[in-house]
Design a protein around this motif. Structure first.
Motif, short mmCIF file in Angstrom:
data_model
loop_
_atom_site.label_atom_id
_atom_site.label_comp_id
_atom_site.label_asym_id
_atom_site.label_seq_id
_atom_site.Cartn_x
_atom_site.Cartn_y
_atom_site.Cartn_z
N PRO A 113 5.46 -0.71 19.57
CA PRO A 113 6.15 0.78 19.72
C PRO A 113 5.80 1.76 18.73
O PRO A 113 5.56 2.88 19.29
CB PRO A 113 7.76 0.61 19.63
CG PRO A 113 7.89 -1.33 20.00
CD PRO A 113 6.51 -1.52 19.66
N ALA A 132 2.26 6.55 29.66
CA ALA A 132 3.63 7.34 29.61
C ALA A 132 4.63 6.24 30.21
O ALA A 132 4.42 5.30 30.74
CB ALA A 132 3.59 8.53 30.52
N ASP A 133 5.80 6.56 29.89
CA ASP A 133 7.25 6.08 30.20
C ASP A 133 7.34 6.05 31.86
O ASP A 133 7.10 7.23 32.30
CB ASP A 133 8.42 6.88 29.66
CG ASP A 133 9.55 6.11 29.81
OD1 ASP A 133 9.58 4.60 29.80
OD2 ASP A 133 10.50 6.63 29.69
N PRO A 134 7.57 5.05 32.51
CA PRO A 134 8.02 3.67 32.24
C PRO A 134 6.73 2.72 31.99
O PRO A 134 6.90 1.68 31.62
CB PRO A 134 8.91 3.29 33.18
CG PRO A 134 8.15 4.03 34.39
CD PRO A 134 7.69 5.31 34.11
N ILE A 136 4.40 2.55 29.90
CA ILE A 136 4.21 2.13 28.71
C ILE A 136 4.84 0.80 28.37
O ILE A 136 4.37 -0.46 27.45
CB ILE A 136 4.22 2.91 27.58
CG1 ILE A 136 3.66 2.71 26.11
CG2 ILE A 136 5.64 3.47 27.22
CD1 ILE A 136 2.41 2.40 26.21
N HIS A 137 5.87 0.48 29.00
CA HIS A 137 6.84 -0.60 28.59
C HIS A 137 6.33 -1.84 29.37
O HIS A 137 6.46 -2.99 28.48
CB HIS A 137 8.30 -0.31 29.21
CG HIS A 137 9.02 0.83 28.59
ND1 HIS A 137 9.27 1.02 27.11
CD2 HIS A 137 9.43 2.00 29.06
CE1 HIS A 137 10.11 1.91 26.88
NE2 HIS A 137 9.89 2.88 28.09
N TRP A 141 6.37 -3.83 25.54
CA TRP A 141 7.38 -4.74 25.27
C TRP A 141 7.15 -6.34 25.48
O TRP A 141 7.56 -7.07 24.55
CB TRP A 141 8.65 -4.49 25.98
CG TRP A 141 9.49 -3.12 25.34
CD1 TRP A 141 9.44 -1.95 26.10
CD2 TRP A 141 9.87 -2.89 24.30
NE1 TRP A 141 10.33 -1.11 25.36
CE2 TRP A 141 10.19 -1.61 24.39
CE3 TRP A 141 9.57 -3.47 22.92
CZ2 TRP A 141 10.65 -0.99 23.04
CZ3 TRP A 141 10.31 -2.90 21.90
CH2 TRP A 141 10.90 -1.60 21.86
N GLN A 177 14.22 -5.52 27.13
CA GLN A 177 13.15 -6.40 26.90
C GLN A 177 13.03 -7.76 27.19
O GLN A 177 12.12 -8.42 27.70
CB GLN A 177 12.83 -6.35 25.28
CG GLN A 177 12.74 -5.08 24.71
CD GLN A 177 13.03 -5.29 23.42
OE1 GLN A 177 12.67 -6.17 22.58
NE2 GLN A 177 13.56 -4.18 22.52
N PRO A 183 11.06 -1.47 34.99
CA PRO A 183 11.39 -0.44 34.12
C PRO A 183 11.86 0.80 34.88
O PRO A 183 12.52 1.89 34.42
CB PRO A 183 9.64 0.23 33.60
CG PRO A 183 8.75 -0.61 34.43
CD PRO A 183 9.64 -1.89 34.93
N HIS A 187 14.83 3.76 33.94
CA HIS A 187 14.16 5.22 33.79
C HIS A 187 15.15 6.07 34.93
O HIS A 187 15.28 7.21 34.61
CB HIS A 187 12.70 5.01 34.73
CG HIS A 187 12.24 6.40 34.34
ND1 HIS A 187 11.70 7.02 33.19
CD2 HIS A 187 11.57 7.21 35.60
CE1 HIS A 187 11.07 8.21 33.59
NE2 HIS A 187 11.11 8.24 34.89
N ARG A 190 18.17 8.00 33.49
CA ARG A 190 17.95 9.09 32.50
C ARG A 190 17.41 10.41 33.09
O ARG A 190 17.11 11.35 32.65
CB ARG A 190 16.80 8.63 31.48
CG ARG A 190 16.97 7.62 30.68
CD ARG A 190 16.37 7.36 29.76
NE ARG A 190 14.86 7.17 30.07
CZ ARG A 190 14.03 6.95 29.44
NH1 ARG A 190 13.96 6.77 28.15
NH2 ARG A 190 12.79 6.76 29.82
#
Length: 191
Positions: A113, A132-134, A136-137, A141, A177, A183, A187, A190
């Motif tokens: 991270p 970018a998110d999501p 990147i996860h 992770w 995780q 993801p 996501h 939010r």
């Protein structure tokens, strides 16, 4: 108990800080210890080099993550359909900060991270491209053992039930995780 003893000895002297926000949050979640977040400014990198592009090429920072070849291939396929796309050069070995700063931009696939290389290129004012998110996860992770990722032991995800200052959070930082990769589920709430 070990962390409580450590905190009793070190915290009053101001000897504990966290290099990354996630480290500070995990420490607070697991132990109740509130360590100040002191980000790495990588001033040594900006002393050595600043952004001075001498080429239109984009540097793909080396990565040993299993997804790195797929990301590299995807970027090459996208660039092949765009005549004005910059050429992507893969970093094969270590480079000086001056050499890195000579590229138009850098693509980084972080392995944890908070990868120090992100702070380094940021300090050099180098345009940086990171998934970018999501998305990147999907990359970070699964392999972020030092940050309680799937590759770390179960012990690293232990929460001290007797920790002072512990708060009851609505979500466990480990739930994302350890469950199936979805993801989008994390996501959506939010938005």
């Amino acid at each position: 108990p070990l962390v409580r003893d450590f905190a009793a000895d070190m915290v009053p002297r101001g000897a504990v800080s966290a290099l990354s926000r996630i480290s500070a949050e995990l420490l607070a979640y697991q132990t109740g210890l509130r360590a100040p977040y002191v980000p790495s400014l990588s001033l040594y990198a900006s002393e050595e080099a600043t952004y001075a592009p001498r080429t239109a090429e984009v540097l793909m920072f080396r990565s040993h993550l299993p997804a790195a070849p797929a990301l590299s291939r995807l970027l090459r396929l996208l660039a092949a359909d765009w005549p004005e796309a910059p050429r992507i050069v893969e970093m094969r070995k270590g480079m000086s900060f001056a050499d890195i700063a000579s590229y138009r931009a850098v693509v980084i696939l972080p392995h944890v991270p908070f990868a120090l290389r992100l702070a380094d290129v940021y300090a050099m004012a180098l345009p940086t491209l990171v998934p970018a998110d999501p998305l990147i996860h999907k990359f970070v992770w699964p392999y972020a053992g030092p940050f309680c990722g799937r590759t770390d032991s179960d012990f690293s995800r232990t929460v001290d039930p007797l920790a002072a200052n512990a708060s009851d959070r609505p979500y466990s930082p480990f739930a994302f995780q350890m469950e199936d990769f979805d993801p989008g589920r994390f996501h959506e709430h939010r938005r």
